[in-house]
Design a protein around this motif. Structure first.
Motif, PDB file in Angstrom:
ATOM      1  N   UNK A 256      96.522  92.538   7.406  1.00  0.00           N
ATOM      2  CA  UNK A 256      95.343  92.318   8.251  1.00  0.00           C
ATOM      3  C   UNK A 256      95.286  90.844   8.640  1.00  0.00           C
ATOM      4  N   UNK A 257      95.063  90.586   9.929  1.00  0.00           N
ATOM      5  CA  UNK A 257      94.893  89.221  10.427  1.00  0.00           C
ATOM      6  C   UNK A 257      93.715  89.182  11.400  1.00  0.00           C
ATOM      7  N   UNK A 258      93.047  88.032  11.460  1.00  0.00           N
ATOM      8  CA  UNK A 258      91.990  87.813  12.441  1.00  0.00           C
ATOM      9  C   UNK A 258      92.463  86.706  13.371  1.00  0.00           C
ATOM     10  N   UNK A 259      92.637  87.055  14.650  1.00  0.00           N
ATOM     11  CA  UNK A 259      93.253  86.153  15.617  1.00  0.00           C
ATOM     12  C   UNK A 259      92.288  85.812  16.744  1.00  0.00           C
ATOM     13  N   UNK A 260      92.450  84.626  17.356  1.00  0.00           N
ATOM     14  CA  UNK A 260      91.703  84.343  18.583  1.00  0.00           C
ATOM     15  C   UNK A 260      92.016  85.399  19.630  1.00  0.00           C
ATOM     16  N   UNK A 261      91.036  85.760  20.433  1.00  0.00           N
ATOM     17  CA  UNK A 261      91.211  86.848  21.392  1.00  0.00           C
ATOM     18  C   UNK A 261      92.422  86.628  22.298  1.00  0.00           C
ATOM     19  N   UNK A 262      92.579  85.407  22.818  1.00  0.00           N
ATOM     20  CA  UNK A 262      93.680  85.134  23.742  1.00  0.00           C
ATOM     21  C   UNK A 262      95.030  85.364  23.074  1.00  0.00           C
ATOM     22  N   UNK A 263      95.146  84.962  21.797  1.00  0.00           N
ATOM     23  CA  UNK A 263      96.402  85.161  21.066  1.00  0.00           C
ATOM     24  C   UNK A 263      96.637  86.635  20.781  1.00  0.00           C
ATOM     25  N   UNK A 264      95.573  87.342  20.388  1.00  0.00           N
ATOM     26  CA  UNK A 264      95.708  88.761  20.059  1.00  0.00           C
ATOM     27  C   UNK A 264      96.183  89.571  21.257  1.00  0.00           C
ATOM     28  N   UNK A 265      95.658  89.251  22.440  1.00  0.00           N
ATOM     29  CA  UNK A 265      95.994  90.058  23.605  1.00  0.00           C
ATOM     30  C   UNK A 265      97.351  89.709  24.210  1.00  0.00           C
ATOM     31  N   UNK A 266      98.058  88.775  23.589  1.00  0.00           N
ATOM     32  CA  UNK A 266      99.454  88.552  23.960  1.00  0.00           C
ATOM     33  C   UNK A 266     100.385  89.536  23.252  1.00  0.00           C
ATOM     34  N   UNK A 267      99.840  90.278  22.271  1.00  0.00           N
ATOM     35  CA  UNK A 267     100.639  91.264  21.536  1.00  0.00           C
ATOM     36  C   UNK A 267     100.816  92.497  22.402  1.00  0.00           C
ATOM     37  N   UNK A 268     102.047  92.909  22.671  1.00  0.00           N
ATOM     38  CA  UNK A 268     102.270  94.113  23.489  1.00  0.00           C
ATOM     39  C   UNK A 268     101.673  95.357  22.828  1.00  0.00           C
TER      40      UNK A 268
END
Length: 240
Positions: A163-175
């Motif tokens: 489990x990780x909590x990421x900034x939204x911009x970074x998270x949405x770079x995940x395909x």
């Protein structure tokens, strides 16, 4: 704002907290921190108890209310006061069953997406059972049997769950971060919690999970139904 302890530690069974508010209309207690999951994403809310001094309050459910979590207690019990310290205790048997079930649903989702490219169109769960809808045009017994065999292979593969909590911009770079047909993440959410079954599945998710797929147990696909032209439902049960 209630600090959501379950987001970083799903195995926390007891915790200490301060009463930060009272919702008299709902006979509910608001805490500054909680391990109670308030429901959402198909996963039901937690149950358990709160203890303040010599008084024990059964918690029948938890529910998110803005940035707070309401803990609904017995209407016949006098409510604690803001500032009181309490000990929270989860109904751990129920919670752990839900953790196993939720991870099983991610195994199912990840396997179907990997093998067939089908997105999820809906889902729901109870302890040790659930259902999930996928974008399939056809569904038949041989396909169901193949899916059941594949998901249990992933249980046996003993994949770690992180489990990780990421900034939204970074998270949405995940395909393929969003595996549902509709993106359910509100625009205002700046931090995105992602759950990864290493080597199989990675998606945004707010619920609780086990640490390793081997904890899930054997998954049976108990039934399947057509819910529309390109919407097929699978029912699963986890053996206890």
């Amino acid at each position: 704002m209630t600090d959501l302890l379950y987001q970083t530690d799903s195995y926390l069974q007891t915790f200490q907290a301060a009463v930060s508010g009272i919702d008299e209309a709902n006979h509910a207690v608001i805490l500054d921190r909680t391990a109670f999951y308030p429901g959402g994403g198909g996963q039901p809310y937690d149950r358990g108890t709160l203890r303040a001094g010599a008084t024990t309050y059964p918690v029948s459910r938890a529910k998110k209310a803005g940035a707070d979590v309401l803990h609904f207690v017995d209407e016949n019990s006098p409510l604690p006061f803001p500032g009181d310290m309490v000990e929270g205790m989860l109904d751990w048997k129920r919670r752990y069953q839900l953790m196993r079930t939720h991870t099983a649903m991610h195994i199912l989702c990840g396997t179907v997406f990997r093998d067939y490219g089908a997105l999820v169109t809906g889902g729901d769960m109870d302890p040790l059972q659930g259902r999930m809808d996928f974008e399939f045009e056809t569904m038949h017994r041989d396909l169901v049997d193949a899916i059941e065999q594949a998901i249990n292979a992933e249980v046996q593969n003993a994949r770690d769950v992180q489990v990780k909590i990421l900034p939204r911009a970074e998270a949405f770079q995940i395909p393929d971060l969003i595996r549902t047909k509709i993106n359910l993440l509100p625009e205002g959410i700046e931090q995105v919690r992602v759950v990864e079954i290493v080597g199989l599945d990675l998606q945004a998710d707010g619920g609780t999970h086990v640490r390793n797929t081997s904890e899930v147990g054997h998954i049976r696909v108990t039934d399947y139904k057509s819910k529309g032209k390109i919407n097929k439902r699978l029912y699963v049960q986890i053996e206890d």
